[in-house]
Design a protein around this motif. Structure first.
Motif, mmCIF file in Angstrom:
data_model
loop_
_atom_site.group_PDB
_atom_site.id
_atom_site.type_symbol
_atom_site.label_atom_id
_atom_site.label_comp_id
_atom_site.label_asym_id
_atom_site.label_seq_id
_atom_site.Cartn_x
_atom_site.Cartn_y
_atom_site.Cartn_z
ATOM 1 N N GLU A 1 55.141 45.267 44.021
ATOM 2 C CA GLU A 1 54.093 45.065 45.012
ATOM 3 C C GLU A 1 53.607 43.623 44.961
ATOM 4 O O GLU A 1 53.444 43.046 43.884
ATOM 5 C CB GLU A 1 52.908 46.008 44.737
ATOM 6 C CG GLU A 1 53.218 47.478 44.927
ATOM 7 C CD GLU A 1 53.376 47.861 46.383
ATOM 8 O OE1 GLU A 1 52.730 47.207 47.246
ATOM 9 O OE2 GLU A 1 54.149 48.794 46.667
ATOM 10 N N SER B 1 51.006 40.660 44.980
ATOM 11 C CA SER B 1 49.639 40.596 44.469
ATOM 12 C C SER B 1 48.666 40.239 45.584
ATOM 13 O O SER B 1 49.042 39.667 46.617
ATOM 14 C CB SER B 1 49.536 39.546 43.363
ATOM 15 O OG SER B 1 49.659 38.236 43.910
ATOM 16 N N ARG B 2 47.418 40.557 45.368
ATOM 17 C CA ARG B 2 46.387 40.199 46.338
ATOM 18 C C ARG B 2 46.283 38.680 46.486
ATOM 19 O O ARG B 2 46.087 38.176 47.596
ATOM 20 C CB ARG B 2 45.029 40.767 45.902
ATOM 21 C CG ARG B 2 43.915 40.536 46.910
ATOM 22 C CD ARG B 2 44.167 41.307 48.187
ATOM 23 N NE ARG B 2 43.403 40.779 49.305
ATOM 24 C CZ ARG B 2 43.339 41.356 50.493
ATOM 25 N NH1 ARG B 2 43.990 42.475 50.720
ATOM 26 N NH2 ARG B 2 42.639 40.820 51.464
ATOM 27 N N ASP B 3 46.425 37.954 45.388
ATOM 28 C CA ASP B 3 46.369 36.498 45.450
ATOM 29 C C ASP B 3 47.492 35.947 46.327
ATOM 30 O O ASP B 3 47.281 35.004 47.108
ATOM 31 C CB ASP B 3 46.471 35.887 44.046
ATOM 32 C CG ASP B 3 45.190 36.072 43.239
ATOM 33 O OD1 ASP B 3 44.145 36.388 43.846
ATOM 34 O OD2 ASP B 3 45.237 35.901 42.010
ATOM 35 N N LEU C 1 49.066 37.542 48.821
ATOM 36 C CA LEU C 1 48.763 37.883 50.209
ATOM 37 C C LEU C 1 47.678 36.978 50.781
ATOM 38 O O LEU C 1 47.767 36.533 51.938
ATOM 39 C CB LEU C 1 48.339 39.344 50.305
ATOM 40 C CG LEU C 1 49.402 40.388 49.935
ATOM 41 C CD1 LEU C 1 48.784 41.780 49.914
ATOM 42 C CD2 LEU C 1 50.571 40.344 50.910
ATOM 43 N N ASP C 2 46.660 36.697 49.974
ATOM 44 C CA ASP C 2 45.549 35.857 50.442
ATOM 45 C C ASP C 2 46.009 34.440 50.760
ATOM 46 O O ASP C 2 45.454 33.792 51.660
ATOM 47 C CB ASP C 2 44.438 35.813 49.392
ATOM 48 C CG ASP C 2 43.628 37.097 49.346
ATOM 49 O OD1 ASP C 2 43.705 37.885 50.310
ATOM 50 O OD2 ASP C 2 42.925 37.319 48.347
ATOM 51 N N LYS C 3 47.003 33.952 50.013
ATOM 52 C CA LYS C 3 47.449 32.572 50.242
ATOM 53 C C LYS C 3 48.601 32.474 51.228
ATOM 54 O O LYS C 3 48.621 31.581 52.078
ATOM 55 C CB LYS C 3 47.870 31.920 48.915
ATOM 56 C CG LYS C 3 48.332 30.474 49.116
ATOM 57 C CD LYS C 3 48.489 29.716 47.813
ATOM 58 C CE LYS C 3 48.861 28.259 48.111
ATOM 59 N NZ LYS C 3 48.990 27.457 46.866
ATOM 60 N N ILE D 1 47.903 36.328 54.849
ATOM 61 C CA ILE D 1 46.710 36.582 55.660
ATOM 62 C C ILE D 1 46.302 35.400 56.536
ATOM 63 O O ILE D 1 45.938 35.600 57.706
ATOM 64 C CB ILE D 1 45.552 37.052 54.750
ATOM 65 C CG1 ILE D 1 45.881 38.440 54.188
ATOM 66 C CG2 ILE D 1 44.228 37.092 55.514
ATOM 67 C CD1 ILE D 1 44.920 38.947 53.144
ATOM 68 N N ASN E 1 58.136 37.476 50.730
ATOM 69 C CA ASN E 1 57.604 37.930 52.011
ATOM 70 C C ASN E 1 58.612 38.806 52.752
ATOM 71 O O ASN E 1 58.275 39.879 53.249
ATOM 72 C CB ASN E 1 57.226 36.726 52.880
ATOM 73 C CG ASN E 1 55.769 36.347 52.766
ATOM 74 O OD1 ASN E 1 54.896 37.182 52.905
ATOM 75 N ND2 ASN E 1 55.503 35.079 52.504
ATOM 76 N N ASP F 1 59.073 42.441 51.397
ATOM 77 C CA ASP F 1 57.970 43.397 51.443
ATOM 78 C C ASP F 1 58.105 44.271 52.688
ATOM 79 O O ASP F 1 58.397 43.769 53.774
ATOM 80 C CB ASP F 1 56.637 42.651 51.467
ATOM 81 C CG ASP F 1 55.456 43.570 51.236
ATOM 82 O OD1 ASP F 1 55.477 44.310 50.244
ATOM 83 O OD2 ASP F 1 54.519 43.545 52.055
ATOM 84 N N ASN G 1 56.564 45.433 55.269
ATOM 85 C CA ASN G 1 55.367 45.316 56.103
ATOM 86 C C ASN G 1 55.649 44.251 57.161
ATOM 87 O O ASN G 1 56.225 43.198 56.845
ATOM 88 C CB ASN G 1 54.173 44.899 55.238
ATOM 89 C CG ASN G 1 52.856 44.962 55.981
ATOM 90 O OD1 ASN G 1 52.618 44.219 56.926
ATOM 91 N ND2 ASN G 1 51.978 45.869 55.544
ATOM 92 N N THR H 1 54.118 40.564 56.403
ATOM 93 C CA THR H 1 54.807 39.741 55.420
ATOM 94 C C THR H 1 56.200 39.349 55.899
ATOM 95 O O THR H 1 56.629 38.199 55.713
ATOM 96 C CB THR H 1 54.911 40.493 54.083
ATOM 97 O OG1 THR H 1 55.294 41.861 54.331
ATOM 98 C CG2 THR H 1 53.593 40.490 53.346
#
Length: 219
Positions: free
Chosen positions: A35, A37-39, A41-43, A46, A82, A85, A87, A90
């Motif tokens: 998966e 990481s949130r970090d 995805l944030d960089k 998003i 990316n 993933d 999705n 991404t």
């Protein structure tokens, strides 16, 4: 809510809103075994995914500047993560990053994603990226996509984007691949009153200007 229902919701959120079985089962989609990481995805997702594939009528200098700022940090690993993933956000971001940095080694991954159409919304970005790369393999993938998906009028996918990409590539390469698909296109849009019969490339060309501007930006 059981596990099956939860999995169905996850697939819907990822963009797998239409279940279908295309004749490309022999192609293996590239997928991460972890998966993001949130970090990450944030960089790397998003701030970008909502602007990809959109054009407001003029070149958005803020959007271009934001891409220039991160271009030199985009590595093959970032693109791969990316694209791997499951999705649409991404996957389209990874494809777009590959065009910005001219990393054509990802053509087969992107082409397989396009042909299998596992998630919605990302296909338009794939077509735009292939128009930017303008390599024979990209044209092959676009033709294969149209050969199949124009014969499926109930699948409202990315056929228009692929037609625009093929027409644009015909224009700059002095080829005529679009004629291969014209009759199927007319049949395909018969149940789509809001889909124009005429294919134009104006918006695509303006979006490609963004890619070319960033691509030329030296790190």
């Amino acid at each position: 809510m059981d596990d099956k229902e939860i999995e169905a919701i996850k697939l819907h959120v990822a963009g797998a809103t239409v279940r279908h079985t295309p004749p490309f089962d022999d192609l293996k989609s590239f997928k991460n075994d972890f998966e993001l990481s949130r970090d990450f995805l944030d960089k790397w997702v998003i701030p970008f995914f909502m602007n990809i594939g959109h054009f407001s009528g003029h070149l958005d200098t803020k959007w271009i500047d934001s891409l220039k700022r991160i271009k030199c940090e985009i590595t093959p690993e970032i693109i791969e993560q990316n694209l791997g993933d499951f999705n649409w956000r991404t996957r389209q971001t990874g494809a777009y990053f590959s065009a910005l940095t001219n990393q054509t080694q990802f053509i087969d991954i992107i082409g397989t994603h396009l042909l299998k159409s596992e998630v919605s919304y990302a296909g338009g970005a794939y077509c735009e990226v292939f128009a930017s790369f303008n390599l024979p393999k990209c044209i092959d993938y676009l033709n294969l996509y149209l050969d199949y998906y124009l014969t499926k009028p109930d699948l409202w996918f990315d056929q228009k984007d692929a037609m625009e990409a093929i027409m644009y590539l015909d224009k700059i390469n002095s080829t005529n691949n679009i004629d291969r698909h014209r009759s199927n296109w007319i049949q395909f849009i018969k149940n789509k009153p809001n889909w124009p019969e005429e294919i134009t490339t104006d918006n695509l060309e303006k979006r490609l200007q963004v890619i070319e501007t960033v691509k030329k930006y030296a790190c």
